[in-house]
Design a protein around this motif. Structure first.
Motif, PDB file in Angstrom:
ATOM      1  N   ILE A 113      12.185   7.962   2.173  1.00 29.99           N
ATOM      2  CA  ILE A 113      12.004   7.287   0.878  1.00 29.99           C
ATOM      3  C   ILE A 113      10.998   6.141   1.016  1.00 29.99           C
ATOM      4  O   ILE A 113      10.070   6.001   0.219  1.00 29.99           O
ATOM      5  CB  ILE A 113      13.363   6.781   0.343  1.00 29.99           C
ATOM      6  CG1 ILE A 113      14.248   7.976  -0.006  1.00 29.99           C
ATOM      7  CG2 ILE A 113      13.169   5.893  -0.889  1.00 29.99           C
ATOM      8  CD1 ILE A 113      15.699   7.625  -0.257  1.00 29.99           C
ATOM      9  N   VAL A 114      11.179   5.343   2.100  1.00 32.39           N
ATOM     10  CA  VAL A 114      10.284   4.194   2.318  1.00 32.39           C
ATOM     11  C   VAL A 114       8.850   4.687   2.517  1.00 32.39           C
ATOM     12  O   VAL A 114       7.903   4.193   1.896  1.00 32.39           O
ATOM     13  CB  VAL A 114      10.768   3.355   3.531  1.00 32.39           C
ATOM     14  CG1 VAL A 114       9.763   2.272   3.886  1.00 32.39           C
ATOM     15  CG2 VAL A 114      12.123   2.751   3.223  1.00 32.39           C
ATOM     16  N   VAL A 115       8.723   5.683   3.391  1.00 36.59           N
ATOM     17  CA  VAL A 115       7.387   6.229   3.688  1.00 36.59           C
ATOM     18  C   VAL A 115       6.726   6.758   2.408  1.00 36.59           C
ATOM     19  O   VAL A 115       5.552   6.519   2.142  1.00 36.59           O
ATOM     20  CB  VAL A 115       7.512   7.343   4.761  1.00 36.59           C
ATOM     21  CG1 VAL A 115       6.272   8.205   4.819  1.00 36.59           C
ATOM     22  CG2 VAL A 115       7.782   6.739   6.118  1.00 36.59           C
ATOM     23  N   SER A 116       7.528   7.443   1.608  1.00 35.12           N
ATOM     24  CA  SER A 116       6.995   8.014   0.357  1.00 35.12           C
ATOM     25  C   SER A 116       6.569   6.895  -0.605  1.00 35.12           C
ATOM     26  O   SER A 116       5.577   7.026  -1.312  1.00 35.12           O
ATOM     27  CB  SER A 116       8.039   8.892  -0.330  1.00 35.12           C
ATOM     28  OG  SER A 116       8.374   9.940   0.506  1.00 35.12           O
ATOM     29  N   MET A 117       7.356   5.801  -0.600  1.00 30.89           N
ATOM     30  CA  MET A 117       7.013   4.684  -1.494  1.00 30.89           C
ATOM     31  C   MET A 117       5.657   4.075  -1.131  1.00 30.89           C
ATOM     32  O   MET A 117       4.942   3.552  -1.977  1.00 30.89           O
ATOM     33  CB  MET A 117       8.101   3.604  -1.445  1.00 30.89           C
ATOM     34  CG  MET A 117       9.336   3.994  -2.259  1.00 30.89           C
ATOM     35  SD  MET A 117      10.753   2.972  -1.887  1.00 30.89           S
ATOM     36  CE  MET A 117      10.211   1.417  -2.543  1.00 30.89           C
ATOM     37  N   PHE A 118       5.320   4.177   0.145  1.00 37.64           N
ATOM     38  CA  PHE A 118       4.016   3.662   0.574  1.00 37.64           C
ATOM     39  C   PHE A 118       2.917   4.721   0.419  1.00 37.64           C
ATOM     40  O   PHE A 118       1.802   4.539   0.887  1.00 37.64           O
ATOM     41  CB  PHE A 118       4.099   3.185   2.032  1.00 37.64           C
ATOM     42  CG  PHE A 118       4.763   1.838   2.155  1.00 37.64           C
ATOM     43  CD1 PHE A 118       4.046   0.673   1.893  1.00 37.64           C
ATOM     44  CD2 PHE A 118       6.095   1.731   2.500  1.00 37.64           C
ATOM     45  CE1 PHE A 118       4.666  -0.567   1.997  1.00 37.64           C
ATOM     46  CE2 PHE A 118       6.716   0.494   2.598  1.00 37.64           C
ATOM     47  CZ  PHE A 118       6.006  -0.661   2.345  1.00 37.64           C
TER      48      PHE A 118
END
Lengths: 538, 290
Positions: free
Chosen positions: B269-274
């Motif tokens: 999720i974090v990676v996708s948000m970036f």
């Protein structure tokens, strides 16, 4: 004097969507430790009575209910179904549909889990129930892989684990072979002897009489016609409606006119070469798995004029054998010849021209919107010309006496009519040999005897082969009996040759009936086996 | 037998060494994480994870061969068709870099079949293959690894109500019965000359011709369901909270597995948000084409 476990008072019930009462003004009481056999033809109200006692009526089956059922003095209408289920246990006809757990342990525990009992108590009660029926060895098994007899005992264990004081059994023997039925009956007798009240609905009256039921309740058209000891039953009931011991029928039938002789297989009699082999098994062996053979070295011929009964216990290979004849299975070694041609080189459709197979339950094959279309299905698949199909359908309907039902949906007909449609579907294909799996399943005694009488007199077939658990069908109708056990043909010959050796029968888990015993005893006098009504006039 | 259970207890099976609830939670985390990425570099760890689980599952090749070949074949054809047509890819890339254009030497009614081989199509097809393959393998292992007798308690343990969780148990129980009924009907119709393999005609015609199989099987199931409902009612089903005979207990390793699964999902999720993990092609390849 034992206390009254069950009292039924003026009980009547009409299903919401049906006209007329299914049961009318039923009153009786049952004692603790008593087996009450409930007999009667299909539709007489037996199952409705059971549903009213176990509380499914009026909770699951809606309608007009009057009168009352008292269990140990308590009116069931005022009880919750969960409370009733702890006092009244019910085993239904088809254990396959009653067993809900994937494992035996889960199945037996199902009701106790639903009551929210502590886990330790559940394990204890499950083990007690399994031990009671001597089936502890099944505890870890998958329920789907159990035999019919084992399934019925597991279903019974699931009910016993709830500690009911009354046990209702709705045709518990219907799907069992005679030996498994006998084991189930012995278990039921033992339970009654320990104080349980047992109400058993069963067509196979003669089988149940072996465990000495205390009383018999005979129903007809939703009403009680007889309630009393076993001895009085044979004096009251119509021996054509309920299957009584052969000696009783013999006694009663003496005073009636002799039964008409039936002309068996008129189609075969007209044939010029009566001994021609239509089907030939040559050293046939088969296994569903590579390392496990279920059919070993079968050699036989089916000839014109044969009426063959195939007897043997569940799992003995009877159905596997028959599936080879109709080409659904091909042998692993040896060969099967149909009309001289190896089935390995023929499609099932080609073989259907010679052998037509009627399965046990018509609901496994009926699908068309009208009877006419149902009957045209086979001949159309076999590429018969269109005008021929018209003729074949009409002829088949005429033979099974269903001409007026041509445009009716087959699935809306009665069970007996559906059976006749399934036979007509084979007749319309002009198959020369009729093969039937348990032709009498799901029918009451009078219906199935009439059914067999009419099938054997059909002009369309040259030979008939049927699989059955009912020794009496073999005695009455067959001119040849195959005894199958452990995938082997243990005997092949006339009914007298194959059935007179009772030790061999018992080794094959086939239990001799009173009619068979009587026929063997009087064979010197009669020269052939026959039904009890006919024996009465010899 | 038409329907046979694929599950059996396997010694030294990595997947079977966990509580089924822990495994299902981990599976769901990996499922959503895999579906979040189109970048082959991000998908490769899931691809290797799927292979690891397969190879340590204890499932023998002969048991899984048919399912495996079917999945590989299906995914390969699916990915290849995507590559040929370029359909679906335009949602994740806007521009295509042509590597080679193949044109047929003939025309059909004036139309000349042609295939544009572009860097984006190759990497989209590859990403699709890796995604679906990873998930396909993890999914197909479930019936081989999860004891059918534990389906109900597993879903109950995951928070579903008693009735719905028991419905899972009941489904597992009656699948073989349904399979047997289907086989009986198939045999009965075959004996009347019905040949399933010879069904021809358009889609509707083919469905209509399945009537001889589907109608009896459905009717039989409906008739049988009355007995099943009676049997459940008669043994007090649904009257209150039930005890589940089997007990599932989380061990330390189960908690670790759930932790790893959740961590993977959070990182995803974090990676996708970036904005990372989206469709990617090697810049060197693009430079070469330019």
């Amino acid at each position: 004097m034992s206390e009254l476990a069950l009292i039924v008072e003026n009980l009547s019930f009409r299903y919401r969507d049906r006209q007329g009462a299914a049961i009318h003004n039923i009153s009786f009481a049952a004692n603790a430790g008593e087996i009450l056999l409930i007999a009667g033809a299909s539709g007489c109200g037996k199952t409705t009575l059971i549903r009213a006692i176990n509380g499914l009526i009026p909770r699951s089956y809606k309608g007009e209910l009057t009168g009352r059922v008292l269990i140990q003095g308590e009116n069931t209408v005022e009880m919750k179904l969960s409370t009733i289920s702890q006092k009244v246990g019910t085993v239904l006809q088809d254990p396959e549909r009653q067993i809900l757990g994937t494992k035996v342990l889960n199945e037996v525990a199902f009701g106790l889990e639903n009551l929210g009992l502590p886990r330790q108590e559940i394990f204890q009660r499950v083990d007690e129930a399994l031990a009671h029926l001597k089936i502890q060895h099944l505890r870890g098994r998958d329920t789907f892989l159990l035999s019919g007899g084992e399934k019925q005992k597991v279903a019974l264990a699931g009910v016993l684990a709830m500690h009911p004081s009354i046990l209702l059994l709705d045709e518990p023997l219907a799907s069992l072979d005679p030996a498994s039925a006998a084991e189930t009956l012995d278990a039921v007798r033992a339970l009654a002897d320990e104080g349980m009240t047992v109400l058993m609905v069963e067509h196979r009256v003669e089988d149940v009489l072996r465990i000495r039921p205390e009383r018999v309740l005979y129903m007809s058209e939703g009403q009680i016609r007889y309630l009393g000891d076993v001895k009085g039953l044979s004096q009251v009931v119509n021996y054509r409606e309920v299957k009584l011991p052969a000696e009783d029928i013999l006694e009663r039938a003496k005073h009636d006119p002799a039964p008409a002789q039936i002309k068996v297989l008129p189609g075969a009699a007209a044939s010029p070469s009566n001994y021609e082999a239509l089907v030939k098994f040559e050293n046939v062996a088969f296994g569903y798995e590579a390392d496990k053979e279920v059919l070993h070295g079968i050699n036989l011929e089916i000839r014109r004029g044969d009426v063959i009964a195939v007897l043997g216990p569940n799992g003995s290979g009877k159905t596997t054998f028959v599936k080879h004849a109709i080409g659904l299975l091909k042998p692993k070694s040896g060969r099967v010849l149909v009309n001289g041609k190896d089935t390995k080189e023929s499609s099932v459709a080609e073989i259907a021209n010679t052998l037509g197979y009627v399965f046990q339950s018509p609901s496994h094959m009926l699908f068309a919107p009208t009877v006419r279309e149902e009957l045209a299905f086979g001949p159309t698949n076999l590429k018969h010309p269109k005008d021929e199909i018209e003729k074949e359908v009409k002829e088949a309907l005429r033979i099974v006496n269903l001409s007026d039902k041509e445009q009716d949906p087959p699935l809306a007909l009665s069970f007996g009519q559906q059976k006749r449609v399934s036979i007509a579907a084979i007749l319309a294909m002009r198959s020369r040999i009729l093969v039937m799996d348990e032709p009498t399943a799901g029918q009451d005694y009078q219906n199935y005897m009439n059914f067999m009488d009419s099938i054997l007199q059909l002009p369309g077939f040259e030979a008939i082969l049927f699989i059955t658990h009912d020794v009496d069908l073999a005695v009455i109708y067959a001119n040849r009996v195959l005894l199958v056990a452990d995938g082997q043909l243990m005997a092949d010959g006339s009914p007298h040759e194959t059935l007179r050796d009772f030790n061999r029968l018992q080794a094959c888990r086939v239990i001799p009936s009173s009619l068979l015993s009587l026929n063997v005893k009087r064979f010197g006098e009669t020269g052939r086996f026959m039904r009890a009504e006919a024996l009465a006039h010899v | 037998m038409l329907v046979a259970w694929r599950y059996r207890k396997r010694e030294n099976s990595f997947i079977q060494s966990f509580d089924p609830r822990a495994w299902l939670i981990f599976y769901i985390c990996v499922l959503f994480s895999t579906l979040s990425f189109w970048d082959v570099r991000f998908l490769l760890p899931f691809f290797f994870l799927a292979w690891f689980v397969l190879l340590t599952s204890g499932v023998k090749w002969h048991e899984i061969r048919r399912a495996f070949i079917f999945i590989i074949g299906f995914i390969f054809i699916f990915a290849f068709l995507t590559f040929l047509t370029g359909r679906g890819g335009t949602e994740v890339y806007e521009q295509e870099h042509l590597l080679k254009k193949l044109e047929a030497s003939f025309t059909i009614l004036g139309w000349r079949p042609a295939l544009d081989i572009t860097v984006e199509r190759i990497f989209f097809g590859l990403a699709q293959f890796v995604r679906v393959f990873s998930l396909g393998i993890l999914t197909v292992l479930i019936p081989y690894s999860l004891d059918p007798a534990l389906y109900g308690i597993t879903f109950r343990g995951l928070g579903l109500p008693d009735k719905i969780a028991y419905a899972m148990d009941l489904t597992m129980r009656f699948i073989p019965t349904f399979g047997r009924d289907f086989q009986l009907t198939m045999d009965a119709q075959k004996a009347r000359g019905y040949e399933l393999e010879k069904i021809q005609g358009g889609l509707f015609e083919q469905v209509r011709k399945l009537g001889p199989l589907m109608v009896p099987v459905t009717i039989h199931a409906i008739i049988g369901s009355e007995d099943i409902i009676d049997a459940m009612d008669l043994r007090a089903f649904g009257v209150g909270p039930r005890t589940w005979l089997q007990q599932l207990t989380y061990q330390k390793r189960d908690r670790i597995l759930i932790g790893v699964g959740v961590a993977i999902l959070i990182v995803t999720i974090v990676v996708s948000m970036f904005g990372l993990g989206q469709f990617w092609v090697p810049p060197a390849l693009l430079a070469l084409v330019s």
